[in-house]
Motif scaffolding. Structure first.
Motif, PDB file in Angstrom:
ATOM      1  N   LEU B  21      18.427  36.830  35.317  1.00 50.79           N
ATOM      2  CA  LEU B  21      18.566  37.751  34.062  1.00 50.79           C
ATOM      3  C   LEU B  21      18.788  36.870  32.701  1.00 50.79           C
ATOM      4  N   ALA B  22      19.833  35.707  32.797  1.00 52.22           N
ATOM      5  CA  ALA B  22      20.215  34.931  31.694  1.00 52.22           C
ATOM      6  C   ALA B  22      18.859  34.244  31.392  1.00 52.22           C
ATOM      7  N   ARG B  23      18.162  33.697  32.379  1.00 54.28           N
ATOM      8  CA  ARG B  23      16.679  32.943  31.696  1.00 54.28           C
ATOM      9  C   ARG B  23      15.869  33.860  31.262  1.00 54.28           C
ATOM     10  N   GLY B  28      13.433  35.889  26.071  1.00 56.12           N
ATOM     11  CA  GLY B  28      13.254  37.195  25.211  1.00 56.12           C
ATOM     12  C   GLY B  28      12.062  38.105  26.031  1.00 56.12           C
ATOM     13  N   LEU B  29      11.944  38.143  27.356  1.00 58.86           N
ATOM     14  CA  LEU B  29      10.965  38.791  28.060  1.00 58.86           C
ATOM     15  C   LEU B  29      11.635  40.173  28.541  1.00 58.86           C
ATOM     16  N   SER B  30      10.814  41.214  28.604  1.00 54.19           N
ATOM     17  CA  SER B  30      11.329  42.303  29.094  1.00 54.19           C
ATOM     18  C   SER B  30      11.197  42.269  30.707  1.00 54.19           C
ATOM     19  N   GLN B  31      11.645  43.134  31.586  1.00 51.73           N
ATOM     20  CA  GLN B  31      11.597  43.107  33.010  1.00 51.73           C
ATOM     21  C   GLN B  31       9.908  42.969  33.361  1.00 51.73           C
ATOM     22  N   GLU B  32       9.543  43.825  32.581  1.00 50.44           N
ATOM     23  CA  GLU B  32       7.779  44.173  32.984  1.00 50.44           C
ATOM     24  C   GLU B  32       7.007  42.790  32.552  1.00 50.44           C
ATOM     25  N   LYS B  33       7.382  42.246  31.472  1.00 50.19           N
ATOM     26  CA  LYS B  33       6.478  41.017  31.184  1.00 50.19           C
ATOM     27  C   LYS B  33       7.034  39.884  32.228  1.00 50.19           C
ATOM     28  N   ALA B  34       8.146  39.917  32.183  1.00 47.49           N
ATOM     29  CA  ALA B  34       8.691  38.943  33.288  1.00 47.49           C
ATOM     30  C   ALA B  34       7.994  38.893  34.626  1.00 47.49           C
ATOM     31  N   LYS B  62       8.360  31.511  42.855  1.00 47.30           N
ATOM     32  CA  LYS B  62       7.586  32.278  42.072  1.00 47.30           C
ATOM     33  C   LYS B  62       8.293  32.680  40.743  1.00 47.30           C
ATOM     34  N   PHE B  63       9.809  33.198  41.105  1.00 49.43           N
ATOM     35  CA  PHE B  63      10.474  33.177  39.837  1.00 49.43           C
ATOM     36  C   PHE B  63      10.710  32.133  38.889  1.00 49.43           C
ATOM     37  N   ALA B  64      10.868  30.973  39.670  1.00 44.31           N
ATOM     38  CA  ALA B  64      10.926  29.686  38.899  1.00 44.31           C
ATOM     39  C   ALA B  64       9.962  29.388  38.017  1.00 44.31           C
ATOM     40  N   THR B  65       8.747  29.349  38.703  1.00 40.76           N
ATOM     41  CA  THR B  65       7.262  29.214  37.912  1.00 40.76           C
ATOM     42  C   THR B  65       7.256  30.038  36.779  1.00 40.76           C
ATOM     43  N   GLY B  66       7.316  31.290  37.203  1.00 35.55           N
ATOM     44  CA  GLY B  66       7.055  32.402  36.073  1.00 35.55           C
ATOM     45  C   GLY B  66       8.137  32.193  34.804  1.00 35.55           C
ATOM     46  N   LEU B  67       9.533  31.861  35.060  1.00 27.92           N
ATOM     47  CA  LEU B  67      10.512  31.810  34.091  1.00 27.92           C
ATOM     48  C   LEU B  67      10.491  30.355  33.608  1.00 27.92           C
ATOM     49  N   GLU B  68       9.598  29.488  34.095  1.00 32.22           N
ATOM     50  CA  GLU B  68       9.475  28.390  33.675  1.00 32.22           C
ATOM     51  C   GLU B  68      10.869  27.225  33.744  1.00 32.22           C
ATOM     52  N   ILE B  69      11.368  27.437  34.725  1.00 28.37           N
ATOM     53  CA  ILE B  69      12.554  26.772  35.134  1.00 28.37           C
ATOM     54  C   ILE B  69      12.497  26.002  36.455  1.00 28.37           C
ATOM     55  N   ASP B  70      13.259  25.035  36.701  1.00 24.97           N
ATOM     56  CA  ASP B  70      13.248  24.373  38.019  1.00 24.97           C
ATOM     57  C   ASP B  70      13.727  25.235  39.151  1.00 24.97           C
TER      58      ASP B  70
END
Lengths: 83, 83
Positions: B21-23, B28-34, B62-70
């Motif tokens: 959620l913090a990432r 600045g992403l909505s849940q749908e966009k994320a 998938k979460f990490a790749t989609g949110l661009e975080i390791d």
């Protein structure tokens, strides 16, 4: 004729398994002893080491706690499989 | 009367969800966009954010790749639930 070893599910599970195996060897633990510390069956530990399991967050954390390594280290720099 | 929110499965899934959620907010992403970037259904993303899912290694990645975080950052310092 020996049955062919099952292929890893993905690069991610393969690398995760390699990291678990490397850490287990570093600690000088047998698969049975490691399974005891991890709290999962030794056959499951073997499958994870061969990359054959897409394990859950809770099980990843069991491996990390049992092998005294931070869970982040076991999955850093891994990428999601392409579907 | 609104149905009570389901409790998180564990501290680990709760903290993982808080980090997601913090990432997402940081980006600045909505849940749908994320969900679109992660490649999973937005309802699933919501459940993960509320700590209600013990997700698999592949879905963590998938979460990490989609949110661009390791991926390691999302689970570092988490401990396995006591059973």
């Amino acid at each position: 004729m020996p049955t062919p070893a099952k292929a890893p599910l993905s690069d991610a599970t393969r690398i995760f398994g390699e990291r678990v195996l490397a850490r287990r060897n570093q600690l000088g633990l047998s698969q049975e002893k490691a399974a005891e510390l991890i709290g999962l069956h030794w056959t499951y530990v073997g499958q994870v080491e061969r990359g054959q399991r897409n394990l859950t967050l809770h099980n990843i954390l069991k491996f990390a706690t049992g092998l005294e390594i931070d869970a982040g280290k076991l999955i850093e720099n891994l990428s999601a499989p392409i579907e």
